[in-house]
Design a protein around this motif. Structure first.
Motif, mmCIF file in Angstrom:
data_model
loop_
_atom_site.group_PDB
_atom_site.id
_atom_site.type_symbol
_atom_site.label_atom_id
_atom_site.label_comp_id
_atom_site.label_asym_id
_atom_site.label_seq_id
_atom_site.Cartn_x
_atom_site.Cartn_y
_atom_site.Cartn_z
ATOM 1 N N VAL A 166 -2.855 45.992 53.032
ATOM 2 C CA VAL A 166 -2.276 47.377 53.183
ATOM 3 C C VAL A 166 -0.938 47.469 53.904
ATOM 4 C CG1 VAL A 166 -4.558 48.422 53.097
ATOM 5 C CG2 VAL A 166 -3.747 47.487 55.399
ATOM 6 N N ARG A 167 -0.342 46.248 53.665
ATOM 7 C CA ARG A 167 1.147 46.338 54.269
ATOM 8 C C ARG A 167 1.313 46.498 55.737
ATOM 9 N NH1 ARG A 167 5.559 49.067 50.577
ATOM 10 N NH2 ARG A 167 4.909 51.098 51.404
ATOM 11 N N ASN A 168 0.103 45.948 56.487
ATOM 12 C CA ASN A 168 0.073 46.019 57.970
ATOM 13 C C ASN A 168 -0.064 47.463 58.350
ATOM 14 O OD1 ASN A 168 -0.009 43.288 58.275
ATOM 15 N ND2 ASN A 168 2.249 43.137 58.450
ATOM 16 N N ALA A 169 -0.498 48.411 57.663
ATOM 17 C CA ALA A 169 -0.797 49.663 58.140
ATOM 18 C C ALA A 169 -1.614 49.617 59.465
ATOM 19 C CB ALA A 169 -1.655 50.534 57.245
ATOM 20 N N ILE A 170 -1.193 50.386 60.514
ATOM 21 C CA ILE A 170 -1.626 50.558 61.696
ATOM 22 C C ILE A 170 -2.645 51.559 61.762
ATOM 23 C CG2 ILE A 170 -1.071 51.105 64.333
ATOM 24 C CD1 ILE A 170 1.946 50.158 63.668
ATOM 25 N N ASP A 171 -3.951 50.872 62.196
ATOM 26 C CA ASP A 171 -5.063 51.810 62.393
ATOM 27 C C ASP A 171 -5.529 51.830 63.701
ATOM 28 O OD1 ASP A 171 -6.347 49.538 62.086
ATOM 29 O OD2 ASP A 171 -7.609 49.889 60.282
ATOM 30 N N ASP A 172 -6.706 52.393 63.923
ATOM 31 C CA ASP A 172 -7.381 52.456 65.450
ATOM 32 C C ASP A 172 -7.645 50.972 65.810
ATOM 33 O OD1 ASP A 172 -6.830 55.149 65.726
ATOM 34 O OD2 ASP A 172 -8.953 55.596 65.557
ATOM 35 N N THR A 173 -8.053 49.898 64.913
ATOM 36 C CA THR A 173 -8.527 48.550 64.966
ATOM 37 C C THR A 173 -7.156 47.904 65.541
ATOM 38 O OG1 THR A 173 -10.560 48.864 63.557
ATOM 39 C CG2 THR A 173 -9.524 46.579 64.249
ATOM 40 N N VAL A 174 -6.053 48.130 64.848
ATOM 41 C CA VAL A 174 -5.074 47.388 64.996
ATOM 42 C C VAL A 174 -4.379 47.673 66.337
ATOM 43 C CG1 VAL A 174 -2.643 47.120 64.535
ATOM 44 C CG2 VAL A 174 -4.337 46.901 62.635
ATOM 45 N N ARG A 175 -4.457 49.041 66.769
ATOM 46 C CA ARG A 175 -3.994 49.711 68.074
ATOM 47 C C ARG A 175 -4.943 48.956 69.454
ATOM 48 N NH1 ARG A 175 -4.615 54.276 65.103
ATOM 49 N NH2 ARG A 175 -2.181 55.075 64.342
ATOM 50 N N ALA A 176 -6.389 48.977 68.939
ATOM 51 C CA ALA A 176 -7.177 48.366 69.867
ATOM 52 C C ALA A 176 -6.928 47.093 70.145
ATOM 53 C CB ALA A 176 -8.659 48.734 69.577
ATOM 54 N N LEU A 177 -6.611 46.203 69.457
ATOM 55 C CA LEU A 177 -6.474 44.799 69.321
ATOM 56 C C LEU A 177 -5.392 44.508 70.035
ATOM 57 C CD1 LEU A 177 -7.508 43.441 65.901
ATOM 58 C CD2 LEU A 177 -8.579 42.882 68.115
ATOM 59 N N LEU A 178 -4.076 45.482 69.745
ATOM 60 C CA LEU A 178 -3.040 45.261 70.540
ATOM 61 C C LEU A 178 -3.037 45.727 72.086
ATOM 62 C CD1 LEU A 178 -0.346 46.932 68.042
ATOM 63 C CD2 LEU A 178 -0.274 44.627 68.477
ATOM 64 N N VAL A 179 -3.687 46.585 72.259
ATOM 65 C CA VAL A 179 -4.060 46.920 73.718
ATOM 66 C C VAL A 179 -4.939 45.747 74.415
ATOM 67 C CG1 VAL A 179 -5.380 48.356 75.275
ATOM 68 C CG2 VAL A 179 -3.817 49.522 73.334
ATOM 69 N N ASP A 180 -5.863 45.062 73.786
ATOM 70 C CA ASP A 180 -6.767 44.181 74.499
ATOM 71 C C ASP A 180 -5.654 42.879 74.645
ATOM 72 O OD1 ASP A 180 -8.679 45.825 74.463
ATOM 73 O OD2 ASP A 180 -9.975 44.914 72.662
ATOM 74 N N HIS A 181 -4.960 42.521 73.524
ATOM 75 C CA HIS A 181 -3.902 41.357 73.490
ATOM 76 C C HIS A 181 -3.100 41.411 74.799
ATOM 77 C CE1 HIS A 181 -6.105 39.167 70.681
ATOM 78 N NE2 HIS A 181 -5.609 39.777 69.467
ATOM 79 N N LEU A 182 -2.382 42.497 74.994
ATOM 80 C CA LEU A 182 -1.210 42.784 75.828
ATOM 81 C C LEU A 182 -2.038 42.932 77.192
ATOM 82 C CD1 LEU A 182 0.624 45.714 73.888
ATOM 83 C CD2 LEU A 182 1.424 43.319 74.672
ATOM 84 N N ALA A 183 -3.167 43.448 77.209
ATOM 85 C CA ALA A 183 -3.935 43.469 78.689
ATOM 86 C C ALA A 183 -4.079 42.135 79.167
ATOM 87 C CB ALA A 183 -5.175 44.357 78.691
ATOM 88 N N ALA A 184 -4.545 41.322 78.289
ATOM 89 C CA ALA A 184 -4.728 39.985 78.646
ATOM 90 C C ALA A 184 -3.371 39.276 78.961
ATOM 91 C CB ALA A 184 -5.463 39.264 77.493
ATOM 92 N N LEU A 185 -2.256 39.357 78.326
ATOM 93 C CA LEU A 185 -1.090 38.736 78.260
ATOM 94 C C LEU A 185 -0.396 39.304 79.368
ATOM 95 C CD1 LEU A 185 0.216 38.849 74.751
ATOM 96 C CD2 LEU A 185 -0.584 36.815 75.978
#
Length: 256
Positions: A23-42
């Motif tokens: 889906v051409r890397n479309a940003i949905d709630d799942t993508v946002r949640a993963l970004l938030v989780d990864h950034l919190a850990a980093l």
């Protein structure tokens, strides 16, 4: 496979790769949640000093997930966790580099503008085409774009939904630099490596001063800068950096 992949090219660099090519890397709630989780850990990882966000070779992110949004009401959108997710992304304290190949449109352009440095490939395209589907930017496009390129250039892009090339974006001040497409990630890694070798407390304070100061009157921004500047003289990295300079040797910054 996860919609956002976390890689560790070195011990001090985190790389987040959007991974929804279908889906051409479309940003949905799942993508946002993963970004938030990864950034919190980093953010909590003391070894990580810089983060790169990237997509695919042909698409960074072509926007939000239109299919998911097409059936949403205003109440649905108000209840969406998107705003909280972007607030968490904004709060990330360490330097972020966006490595952009291909399309960075709508939410993809907004995600790139959350970064501190944008390295764009020569074939990259930027734009905020939300008006063409009856809406407007909702993740900072109407606020960050004018701050980056000025009111009149931003208004043209926002009101027409037109795309601009990487070279045009560079000329407007929307990206940090433009390199051949094949060199985008290597260049981002080189920048991240250079930043990771510098004192991380100073890097965080520079980022904080720039972002917080942007919305303050000049006198208040200068006071913010001065307070941070003074506090850095209580860090071991300041002592190490200045002694290394005087002794003509490489500094070894510990983040202390």
């Amino acid at each position: 496979m996860s919609a956002v992949l976390l890689e560790r090219p070195t011990a001090s660099i985190g790389l987040l790769r959007l991974n929804r090519p279908e889906v051409r890397n479309a940003i949905d709630d799942t993508v946002r949640a993963l970004l938030v989780d990864h950034l919190a850990a980093l953010d909590a990882d003391p070894d990580i000093r810089c983060v790169i966000v990237t997509g695919g070779e042909k698409v960074f992110a072509a926007g939000a997930d239109i299919k998911a949004m097409s059936v949403m009401s205003a109440a649905d959108m108000a209840a969406s966790p998107a705003a909280a997710a972007y607030a968490a992304i904004r709060a990330f304290r360490k330097p972020v580099i966006a490595a952009v190949c291909g399309f960075a449109l709508g939410g993809g352009c907004e995600l790139a503008m959350h970064a501190d440095i944008i390295v764009a490939g020569e074939g990259a395209k930027f734009g905020q085409p939300e008006i063409k589907v009856g809406i407007m930017p909702g993740a900072g496009g109407t606020q960050r774009l004018p701050r980056a390129v000025g009111k009149f250039k931003a208004m043209k892009l926002l009101l027409t939904g037109d795309f601009i090339s990487a070279r045009e974006a560079d000329g407007l001040g929307l990206v940090s630099e433009v390199v051949p497409d094949a060199e985008v990630l290597p260049r981002a890694l080189a920048l991240a490596t250079a930043i990771a070798g510098l004192p991380p407390i100073a890097a965080r304070e520079i980022k904080r001063a720039v972002l917080e100061g942007a919305d303050l009157p000049l006198a208040d921004g200068l006071a913010l800068e001065r307070r941070a500047f003074v506090q850095l003289f209580d860090t071991k990295d300041q002592k190490e950096g200045m002694m290394a300079f005087l002794e003509k040797r490489p500094a070894d910054f510990k983040g202390e």
